[in-house]
Design a protein around this motif. Structure first.
Motif, PDB file in Angstrom:
ATOM      1  N   ASN A 159      -3.475  14.801  11.955  1.00 38.04           N
ATOM      2  CA  ASN A 159      -2.901  15.062  13.122  1.00 38.04           C
ATOM      3  C   ASN A 159      -2.472  15.756  14.245  1.00 38.04           C
ATOM      4  N   GLN A 160      -2.446  15.313  15.103  1.00 39.55           N
ATOM      5  CA  GLN A 160      -2.644  15.836  16.807  1.00 39.55           C
ATOM      6  C   GLN A 160      -1.768  15.138  17.449  1.00 39.55           C
ATOM      7  N   PHE A 161      -1.327  15.942  18.436  1.00 36.38           N
ATOM      8  CA  PHE A 161      -0.746  16.246  19.333  1.00 36.38           C
ATOM      9  C   PHE A 161      -0.921  15.560  20.828  1.00 36.38           C
ATOM     10  N   HIS A 198       0.266  24.325  13.070  1.00 34.05           N
ATOM     11  CA  HIS A 198       1.600  23.767  13.022  1.00 34.05           C
ATOM     12  C   HIS A 198       2.435  23.177  11.651  1.00 34.05           C
ATOM     13  N   LEU A 256      -3.626  30.156  10.240  1.00 33.18           N
ATOM     14  CA  LEU A 256      -2.706  29.475  11.316  1.00 33.18           C
ATOM     15  C   LEU A 256      -2.906  27.859  11.108  1.00 33.18           C
ATOM     16  N   SER A 307      -0.936  20.685  10.352  1.00 30.74           N
ATOM     17  CA  SER A 307      -1.954  20.909  10.936  1.00 30.74           C
ATOM     18  C   SER A 307      -2.444  22.099  11.229  1.00 30.74           C
ATOM     19  N   PRO A 318      -5.632  22.259  20.622  1.00 34.01           N
ATOM     20  CA  PRO A 318      -5.220  23.556  19.874  1.00 34.01           C
ATOM     21  C   PRO A 318      -6.165  24.656  20.512  1.00 34.01           C
ATOM     22  N   ASN A 319      -5.726  25.709  20.675  1.00 36.77           N
ATOM     23  CA  ASN A 319      -6.235  26.925  20.690  1.00 36.77           C
ATOM     24  C   ASN A 319      -5.993  27.992  19.087  1.00 36.77           C
ATOM     25  N   SER A 320      -7.093  28.385  18.896  1.00 34.21           N
ATOM     26  CA  SER A 320      -6.920  29.359  17.086  1.00 34.21           C
ATOM     27  C   SER A 320      -5.684  29.687  17.247  1.00 34.21           C
ATOM     28  N   GLY A 335      -3.054  29.296  18.118  1.00 31.94           N
ATOM     29  CA  GLY A 335      -1.886  27.950  17.839  1.00 31.94           C
ATOM     30  C   GLY A 335      -1.114  27.566  19.007  1.00 31.94           C
ATOM     31  N   CYS A 367      -4.431  24.371  13.267  1.00 29.92           N
ATOM     32  CA  CYS A 367      -4.897  25.110  14.042  1.00 29.92           C
ATOM     33  C   CYS A 367      -6.099  25.066  14.587  1.00 29.92           C
ATOM     34  N   ALA A 368      -7.221  25.832  13.779  1.00 26.28           N
ATOM     35  CA  ALA A 368      -8.655  25.994  14.269  1.00 26.28           C
ATOM     36  C   ALA A 368      -9.348  24.746  12.939  1.00 26.28           C
ATOM     37  N   ILE A 401      -9.408  10.253  14.277  1.00 27.47           N
ATOM     38  CA  ILE A 401      -8.500  11.574  14.200  1.00 27.47           C
ATOM     39  C   ILE A 401      -7.136  11.774  15.121  1.00 27.47           C
ATOM     40  N   ALA A 442      -9.715  20.636  13.848  1.00 29.97           N
ATOM     41  CA  ALA A 442      -8.887  21.364  13.727  1.00 29.97           C
ATOM     42  C   ALA A 442      -7.935  20.128  14.346  1.00 29.97           C
ATOM     43  N   GLY A 443      -6.561  20.292  14.032  1.00 31.78           N
ATOM     44  CA  GLY A 443      -5.632  18.980  13.891  1.00 31.78           C
ATOM     45  C   GLY A 443      -5.572  18.172  12.635  1.00 31.78           C
TER      46      GLY A 443
END
Lengths: 175, 162
Positions: free
Chosen positions: A70-72, B147, B145, B129, A40-42, A44, B131-132, A58, B102-103
């Motif tokens: 959570n990771q995508f 998700h 921010l 989740s 993810p970028n800052s 989003g 973002c940063a 993680i 992040a995550g």
């Protein structure tokens, strides 16, 4: 840049899951079927990816403190060099590198798969989702057919799974 | 009331992607809310969602649906609420001042925050989740921010410590 959201394909006499593919820049060399994390970028958005690693659980949805993470994640659709564009599948039917460490080394139909946290298995899924190590792991793959595969981490095999690296197919509750 | 339908995938265009966004209108019930507050939708006897309140359960242990206010909403007024997508929400950590990568996953708390470091709670609904990375997540609620997925969650529920 595309948007990613849930969808079921239809109508029809059968159900299949719509495929969601995106293109990201990989920060390392990737082979087809390997599992990658969307970074993810800052703001989003996501523009880069890397292989899942086993040094940080993680990626599997597990944290040392016992909470979920959570990771995508997605699956590489082709080989790509570091810095190249890579098409990855976020949802849908896909061939993914998988293995299993259970006593009878096989994947059964409907087996749940998660990002492996076993040493030496970066970028692959594990079908042996048992015990406490995987508690809270995000289930991202469901096997479509049974297969006997090696339990050796060095001999992962391409297996077809229903994949969902965004919402997942639930989480493993541990034992 | 906005109708919730199946989200449709957009065609692929270019490099990169974002998490698609769903916004609905809801009515603030029993209190006023600020932009970034996490809220819980109330379901009527017909299964519809129209009003929302502050989250009632501890970390969402009941099967509830959550959203994030996109504007200040007075008590009794209708306002826009995000139920899925990238959104600024109030974040918080009560247990200590953790470093969150992040995550890192968050759950709804009763104080209208996304709570991080919620220890070993069983059945908490993972709705966010971040973002940063945050070097020090404190007990001062801060807009960040995330998700967000207040309906199906990101992988559903936590199994606790295992």
């Amino acid at each position: 840049m595309s948007h990613v959201s849930a969808d079921l394909q239809g109508p029809g006499s059968s159900l299949s899951l719509a495929e969601t593919d995106v293109i990201l820049t990989t920060t390392e060399a990737i082979n087809r079927g390997q599992v990658v994390v969307c970074i993810p970028n800052s703001d989003g958005t996501f523009t880069t990816c890397r292989k899942t690693t086993v040094t940080s659980s993680i990626d599997a949805g597990v944290s040392a403190s016992g909470t979920a993470t959570n990771q995508f994640v997605g699956v590489a659709m082709h080989d790509a060099a570091s810095g190249a564009l890579l098409r990855i599948r976020l949802r849908g039917l896909v061939e993914v590198l998988a293995y299993s460490t259970n006593g009878t080394p096989q994947i059964l139909t409907d087996n749940a798969l998660v990002c492996s946290i076993s040493t030496g298995t970066a970028g692959v899924l594990d079908a042996n989702v048992t015990g406490t190590a995987y508690a809270n792991a995000k289930i991202v793959g469901v096997a479509t057919n049974a297969a006997t595969i090696s339990s050796a981490t060095s001999t992962t095999t391409l297996r077809t799974v229903h994949f969902n690296g965004i919402e997942g197919w639930g989480r493993f509750g541990g034992t | 009331m906005a109708g919730l339908t199946t989200v449709v995938s957009d065609p692929i265009s270019g490099v990169g992607f974002t998490i698609g966004r769903y916004e609905v209108y809801g009515t603030a019930s029993g209190a006023s809310f600020s932009r970034g507050d996490v809220v819980q939708f109330a379901m009527d006897s017909n299964g519809n969602f129209s009003a929302f309140t502050a989250p009632s359960g501890t970390y969402g242990t009941a099967e509830d649906m959550y959203g994030v206010c996109l504007e200040d909403i007075a008590s009794g007024a209708r306002g826009r609420v995000c139920i899925y997508g990238t959104v600024e929400a109030y974040t918080y950590a009560s247990a200590s001042t953790p470093s969150v990568a992040a995550g890192g996953a968050g759950v709804p708390d009763a104080n209208k925050n996304i709570e991080f470091l919620w220890t070993t709670t069983f059945n908490a609904k993972v709705v966010a989740s971040i973002c940063a990375a945050v070097a020090t997540m404190s007990s001062t609620r801060t807009l960040r921010l995330v998700h967000f997925n207040g309906f199906s969650g990101w992988g559903g529920r936590s199994g606790g410590a295992g």
